[in-house]
Design an enzyme around this catalytic site. Sequence first.
Site, PDB file in Angstrom:
ATOM      1  CG  ASN A  10      -1.684   1.216   1.474  1.00  0.00           C
ATOM      2  OD1 ASN A  10      -1.777   2.058   0.581  1.00  0.00           O
ATOM      3  ND2 ASN A  10      -2.275   1.341   2.657  1.00  0.00           N
ATOM      4  CE  LYS A  12      -0.035   3.222   4.814  1.00  0.00           C
ATOM      5  NZ  LYS A  12       0.023   3.357   6.269  1.00  0.00           N
ATOM      6  CG  HIS A  95      -5.816   1.953   5.344  1.00  0.00           C
ATOM      7  ND1 HIS A  95      -5.376   2.901   6.235  1.00  0.00           N
ATOM      8  CD2 HIS A  95      -4.793   1.078   5.195  1.00  0.00           C
ATOM      9  CE1 HIS A  95      -4.141   2.617   6.605  1.00  0.00           C
ATOM     10  NE2 HIS A  95      -3.757   1.513   5.985  1.00  0.00           N
ATOM     11  CD  GLU A  97      -2.773   5.554   6.812  1.00  0.00           C
ATOM     12  OE1 GLU A  97      -2.787   5.593   5.569  1.00  0.00           O
ATOM     13  OE2 GLU A  97      -1.806   5.127   7.475  1.00  0.00           O
ATOM     14  CD  GLU A 164      -3.528  -2.506   7.469  1.00  0.00           C
ATOM     15  OE1 GLU A 164      -2.464  -2.781   6.920  1.00  0.00           O
ATOM     16  OE2 GLU A 164      -4.138  -1.436   7.297  1.00  0.00           O
ATOM     17  N   GLY A 170       2.452   2.318  10.839  1.00  0.00           N
ATOM     18  CA  GLY A 170       3.419   3.405  10.716  1.00  0.00           C
ATOM     19  C   GLY A 170       4.128   3.762  12.012  1.00  0.00           C
ATOM     20  CB  SER A 209       5.058  -1.790  12.121  1.00  0.00           C
ATOM     21  OG  SER A 209       4.687  -0.453  12.391  1.00  0.00           O
TER      22      SER A 209
HETATM   23  P1  PGA Z   1       2.811   0.335   7.625  1.00  0.00           P
HETATM   24  O1  PGA Z   1       1.315   0.517   7.069  1.00  0.00           O
HETATM   25  O2  PGA Z   1       3.323  -0.968   7.068  1.00  0.00           O
HETATM   26  O3  PGA Z   1       3.546   1.524   7.142  1.00  0.00           O
HETATM   27  O4  PGA Z   1       2.693   0.271   9.130  1.00  0.00           O
HETATM   28  C1  PGA Z   1       0.473  -0.581   6.899  1.00  0.00           C
HETATM   29  C2  PGA Z   1      -0.838  -0.126   6.292  1.00  0.00           C
HETATM   30  O5  PGA Z   1      -1.308   0.961   6.645  1.00  0.00           O
HETATM   31  O6  PGA Z   1      -1.432  -0.823   5.438  1.00  0.00           O
END
Ligand code: PGA
Length: 253
Positions: A10, A12, A95, A97, A164, A170, A209
Amino acid sequence: MNRRPLIAGNWKMFGLAADLSEMEGLAPHAARLTGLDIVLCPPATLIAQAAWRLKGGVMGLGGQDCAPAQQGPHTGDVSAAMLKDAGAAWVILGHSERRRDHGESDALVRAKADAALAAGLTPILCVGETIEERKAGAADSVVTRQLARSVPDGAPASLVIAYEPVWAIGTGLTPSAAEIVEIHAVVRAALMARFGADGAAMRILYGGSVKPANAGEILALDGVDGALVGAASLKAADFGAIMEAHPAARAGN
Ligand code: PGA
Protein backbone atom coordinates in the site's frame (compact mmCIF):
# COMPACT_ATOMS: atom_id res chain seq x y z
CA MET A 1 -7.69 -25.34 4.32
CA ASN A 2 -5.00 -24.37 1.89
CA ARG A 3 -5.15 -20.64 1.29
CA ARG A 4 -2.79 -19.09 -1.24
CA PRO A 5 -0.60 -16.51 0.50
CA LEU A 6 -1.04 -12.89 -0.54
CA ILE A 7 1.37 -10.02 0.02
CA ALA A 8 -0.01 -6.59 -0.80
CA GLY A 9 1.77 -3.25 -0.80
CA ASN A 10 0.00 0.00 0.00
CA TRP A 11 1.86 3.05 -1.25
CA LYS A 12 -0.68 5.39 0.38
CA MET A 13 -0.23 9.01 -0.85
CA PHE A 14 3.34 8.46 -1.96
CA GLY A 15 4.71 8.00 -5.42
CA LEU A 16 5.12 9.82 -8.71
CA ALA A 17 5.74 8.32 -12.13
CA ALA A 18 9.49 8.19 -11.46
CA ASP A 19 8.86 5.86 -8.52
CA LEU A 20 7.43 3.15 -10.77
CA SER A 21 11.01 1.94 -11.22
CA GLU A 22 10.66 0.58 -7.65
CA MET A 23 7.63 -1.38 -8.79
CA GLU A 24 9.57 -2.78 -11.72
CA GLY A 25 12.22 -3.93 -9.26
CA LEU A 26 9.62 -6.25 -7.72
CA ALA A 27 8.75 -8.04 -10.94
CA PRO A 28 11.60 -10.59 -10.76
CA HIS A 29 10.58 -11.56 -7.19
CA ALA A 30 6.93 -11.84 -8.19
CA ALA A 31 7.83 -13.98 -11.21
CA ARG A 32 9.99 -16.33 -9.13
CA LEU A 33 7.68 -16.66 -6.11
CA THR A 34 4.93 -18.51 -7.92
CA GLY A 35 3.38 -19.73 -4.66
CA LEU A 36 2.43 -16.20 -3.62
CA ASP A 37 -0.03 -13.63 -4.88
CA ILE A 38 1.71 -10.24 -5.03
CA VAL A 39 -0.34 -7.06 -5.31
CA LEU A 40 0.76 -3.44 -5.37
CA CYS A 41 -1.65 -0.59 -4.62
CA PRO A 42 -0.09 2.66 -5.88
CA PRO A 43 -1.95 5.99 -5.92
CA ALA A 44 -4.86 5.94 -8.38
CA THR A 45 -2.96 8.32 -10.68
CA LEU A 46 -0.30 5.67 -11.32
CA ILE A 47 -2.45 2.60 -11.88
CA ALA A 48 -2.85 2.89 -15.65
CA GLN A 49 0.84 3.58 -16.19
CA ALA A 50 1.80 0.80 -13.77
CA ALA A 51 -0.48 -1.63 -15.60
CA TRP A 52 1.08 -0.73 -18.91
CA ARG A 53 4.58 -1.19 -17.53
CA LEU A 54 3.73 -4.52 -15.86
CA LYS A 55 1.99 -5.95 -18.91
CA GLY A 56 2.40 -9.71 -19.07
CA GLY A 57 3.73 -9.85 -15.50
CA VAL A 58 2.22 -11.77 -12.63
CA MET A 59 1.98 -8.90 -10.17
CA GLY A 60 -1.50 -7.55 -9.52
CA LEU A 61 -2.51 -3.92 -9.08
CA GLY A 62 -5.04 -2.43 -6.73
CA GLY A 63 -6.61 0.87 -5.77
CA GLN A 64 -6.59 2.23 -2.22
CA ASP A 65 -10.26 3.20 -2.12
CA CYS A 66 -13.29 3.43 -4.40
CA ALA A 67 -16.60 5.25 -4.42
CA PRO A 68 -19.75 3.47 -3.27
CA ALA A 69 -21.62 4.72 -6.35
CA GLN A 70 -21.12 3.21 -9.79
CA GLN A 71 -20.94 6.65 -11.44
CA GLY A 72 -22.51 10.06 -11.13
CA PRO A 73 -22.01 13.63 -10.02
CA HIS A 74 -19.41 12.92 -7.30
CA THR A 75 -16.55 15.31 -8.02
CA GLY A 76 -13.17 13.89 -7.14
CA ASP A 77 -14.35 10.33 -6.50
CA VAL A 78 -13.03 7.33 -8.39
CA SER A 79 -15.38 4.43 -9.10
CA ALA A 80 -14.55 0.76 -8.89
CA ALA A 81 -15.16 0.41 -12.64
CA MET A 82 -12.65 3.20 -13.28
CA LEU A 83 -10.00 1.41 -11.23
CA LYS A 84 -10.73 -1.79 -13.13
CA ASP A 85 -10.56 0.05 -16.43
CA ALA A 86 -7.16 1.49 -15.44
CA GLY A 87 -5.80 -2.01 -14.80
CA ALA A 88 -6.59 -2.78 -11.15
CA ALA A 89 -8.01 -6.11 -10.02
CA TRP A 90 -8.02 -5.32 -6.28
CA VAL A 91 -8.96 -2.47 -3.99
CA ILE A 92 -8.11 -1.70 -0.37
CA LEU A 93 -11.24 -0.59 1.50
CA GLY A 94 -11.88 0.71 5.00
CA HIS A 95 -8.24 1.46 5.74
CA SER A 96 -8.01 3.12 9.17
CA GLU A 97 -6.49 6.24 7.59
CA ARG A 98 -9.66 6.65 5.53
CA ARG A 99 -11.85 5.88 8.51
CA ARG A 100 -9.89 8.58 10.43
CA ASP A 101 -9.33 11.21 7.70
CA HIS A 102 -12.69 10.92 5.96
CA GLY A 103 -14.93 9.64 8.75
CA GLU A 104 -15.67 6.44 6.84
CA SER A 105 -18.21 4.29 8.68
CA ASP A 106 -18.61 0.54 8.52
CA ALA A 107 -21.79 1.07 6.49
CA LEU A 108 -19.91 3.15 3.92
CA VAL A 109 -17.11 0.58 3.73
CA ARG A 110 -19.72 -2.09 3.12
CA ALA A 111 -21.30 -0.04 0.31
CA LYS A 112 -17.86 0.41 -1.23
CA ALA A 113 -17.21 -3.34 -0.99
CA ASP A 114 -20.51 -4.00 -2.76
CA ALA A 115 -19.51 -1.56 -5.50
CA ALA A 116 -16.08 -3.13 -5.84
CA LEU A 117 -17.49 -6.65 -6.11
CA ALA A 118 -20.09 -5.51 -8.66
CA ALA A 119 -17.28 -4.07 -10.80
CA GLY A 120 -15.24 -7.28 -10.55
CA LEU A 121 -12.60 -6.01 -8.12
CA THR A 122 -11.44 -8.06 -5.13
CA PRO A 123 -11.71 -6.04 -1.91
CA ILE A 124 -8.95 -6.07 0.69
CA LEU A 125 -11.13 -4.93 3.57
CA CYS A 126 -9.35 -3.53 6.64
CA VAL A 127 -10.37 -3.86 10.26
CA GLY A 128 -8.47 -3.16 13.46
CA GLU A 129 -8.68 -1.68 16.92
CA THR A 130 -7.14 1.49 18.40
CA ILE A 131 -4.70 1.34 21.29
CA GLU A 132 -7.40 2.51 23.71
CA GLU A 133 -9.68 -0.29 22.57
CA ARG A 134 -6.91 -2.88 22.98
CA LYS A 135 -6.01 -1.59 26.44
CA ALA A 136 -9.68 -1.80 27.41
CA GLY A 137 -9.74 -5.46 26.34
CA ALA A 138 -12.09 -4.65 23.47
CA ALA A 139 -9.92 -5.58 20.47
CA ASP A 140 -11.85 -8.77 19.70
CA SER A 141 -15.26 -7.16 20.01
CA VAL A 142 -14.27 -4.12 17.93
CA VAL A 143 -12.89 -6.24 15.11
CA THR A 144 -15.87 -8.60 15.20
CA ARG A 145 -18.25 -5.66 15.02
CA GLN A 146 -16.33 -4.07 12.11
CA LEU A 147 -16.47 -7.38 10.23
CA ALA A 148 -20.20 -7.82 10.88
CA ARG A 149 -20.98 -4.32 9.64
CA SER A 150 -18.50 -3.76 6.84
CA VAL A 151 -18.29 -7.12 5.05
CA PRO A 152 -21.26 -7.41 2.67
CA ASP A 153 -23.72 -10.28 2.77
CA GLY A 154 -22.90 -12.85 0.12
CA ALA A 155 -19.23 -11.86 0.08
CA PRO A 156 -17.29 -14.37 -2.07
CA ALA A 157 -14.44 -16.56 -0.83
CA SER A 158 -12.05 -14.34 -2.77
CA LEU A 159 -12.66 -11.35 -0.48
CA VAL A 160 -9.60 -10.56 1.63
CA ILE A 161 -9.58 -9.25 5.20
CA ALA A 162 -6.63 -7.24 6.47
CA TYR A 163 -6.32 -7.14 10.24
CA GLU A 164 -4.45 -3.90 10.93
CA PRO A 165 -4.27 -2.69 14.53
CA VAL A 166 -4.44 1.10 14.18
CA TRP A 167 -1.66 1.57 16.74
CA ALA A 168 0.72 -0.62 14.73
CA ILE A 169 0.36 1.30 11.46
CA GLY A 170 3.42 3.40 10.72
CA THR A 171 4.61 3.26 14.33
CA GLY A 172 7.16 0.45 14.28
CA LEU A 173 5.07 -1.30 16.93
CA THR A 174 3.52 -4.71 16.35
CA PRO A 175 1.36 -6.97 18.49
CA SER A 176 3.10 -10.03 19.92
CA ALA A 177 3.03 -13.21 17.89
CA ALA A 178 0.50 -14.66 20.33
CA GLU A 179 -1.75 -11.59 19.99
CA ILE A 180 -1.67 -11.81 16.19
CA VAL A 181 -2.53 -15.52 16.23
CA GLU A 182 -5.31 -14.95 18.76
CA ILE A 183 -7.07 -12.17 16.87
CA HIS A 184 -6.67 -13.85 13.47
CA ALA A 185 -8.49 -16.83 15.01
CA VAL A 186 -11.26 -14.47 16.16
CA VAL A 187 -11.56 -13.07 12.63
CA ARG A 188 -11.59 -16.58 11.15
CA ALA A 189 -14.30 -17.74 13.54
CA ALA A 190 -16.47 -14.73 12.68
CA LEU A 191 -16.03 -15.30 8.92
CA MET A 192 -16.82 -19.01 9.20
CA ALA A 193 -19.86 -18.41 11.39
CA ARG A 194 -21.26 -16.09 8.76
CA PHE A 195 -19.99 -17.50 5.47
CA GLY A 196 -19.29 -21.18 6.18
CA ALA A 197 -16.84 -22.74 3.72
CA ASP A 198 -16.36 -19.40 1.97
CA GLY A 199 -15.42 -17.90 5.32
CA ALA A 200 -12.83 -20.65 5.77
CA ALA A 201 -11.34 -19.83 2.36
CA MET A 202 -11.11 -16.03 2.74
CA ARG A 203 -7.58 -14.81 3.29
CA ILE A 204 -6.72 -12.86 6.43
CA LEU A 205 -3.67 -10.61 6.14
CA TYR A 206 -1.79 -8.97 8.97
CA GLY A 207 -0.87 -5.29 8.50
CA GLY A 208 0.99 -2.76 10.62
CA SER A 209 4.76 -2.13 10.65
CA VAL A 210 5.63 -5.25 8.65
CA LYS A 211 9.25 -4.92 7.52
CA PRO A 212 12.02 -7.21 6.32
CA ALA A 213 13.22 -7.77 9.92
CA ASN A 214 9.89 -9.11 11.24
CA ALA A 215 8.22 -10.46 8.09
CA GLY A 216 9.61 -13.98 8.41
CA GLU A 217 8.19 -14.43 11.89
CA ILE A 218 4.82 -12.79 11.20
CA LEU A 219 4.22 -14.54 7.86
CA ALA A 220 4.87 -17.94 9.45
CA LEU A 221 2.24 -17.48 12.17
CA ASP A 222 -0.79 -19.72 12.35
CA GLY A 223 -3.74 -18.18 10.55
CA VAL A 224 -1.75 -15.40 8.88
CA ASP A 225 -2.33 -15.70 5.14
CA GLY A 226 -0.07 -12.84 4.16
CA ALA A 227 0.56 -9.18 4.83
CA LEU A 228 -0.57 -5.69 3.91
CA VAL A 229 2.57 -3.58 3.87
CA GLY A 230 2.72 0.22 3.94
CA ALA A 231 6.02 2.06 4.28
CA ALA A 232 8.16 -0.97 3.52
CA SER A 233 6.41 -1.46 0.17
CA LEU A 234 7.79 1.80 -1.24
CA LYS A 235 11.26 0.43 -1.89
CA ALA A 236 11.78 -2.67 -4.02
CA ALA A 237 14.63 -3.82 -1.78
CA ASP A 238 12.41 -3.86 1.32
CA PHE A 239 9.23 -5.17 -0.28
CA GLY A 240 11.20 -7.81 -2.18
CA ALA A 241 12.86 -8.90 1.08
CA ILE A 242 9.43 -9.23 2.72
CA MET A 243 8.23 -11.47 -0.10
CA GLU A 244 11.37 -13.55 0.09
CA ALA A 245 10.83 -13.94 3.85
CA HIS A 246 7.57 -15.84 3.33
CA PRO A 247 7.88 -19.52 4.30
CA ALA A 248 6.58 -20.50 0.84
CA ALA A 249 9.48 -18.61 -0.71
CA ARG A 250 12.00 -20.27 1.55
CA ALA A 251 10.52 -23.64 0.69
CA GLY A 252 11.49 -22.90 -2.89
CA ASN A 253 8.09 -21.99 -4.30
P1 PGA B 1 2.81 0.34 7.62
O1 PGA B 1 1.32 0.52 7.07
O2 PGA B 1 3.32 -0.97 7.07
O3 PGA B 1 3.55 1.52 7.14
O4 PGA B 1 2.69 0.27 9.13
C1 PGA B 1 0.47 -0.58 6.90
C2 PGA B 1 -0.84 -0.13 6.29
O5 PGA B 1 -1.31 0.96 6.64
O6 PGA B 1 -1.43 -0.82 5.44
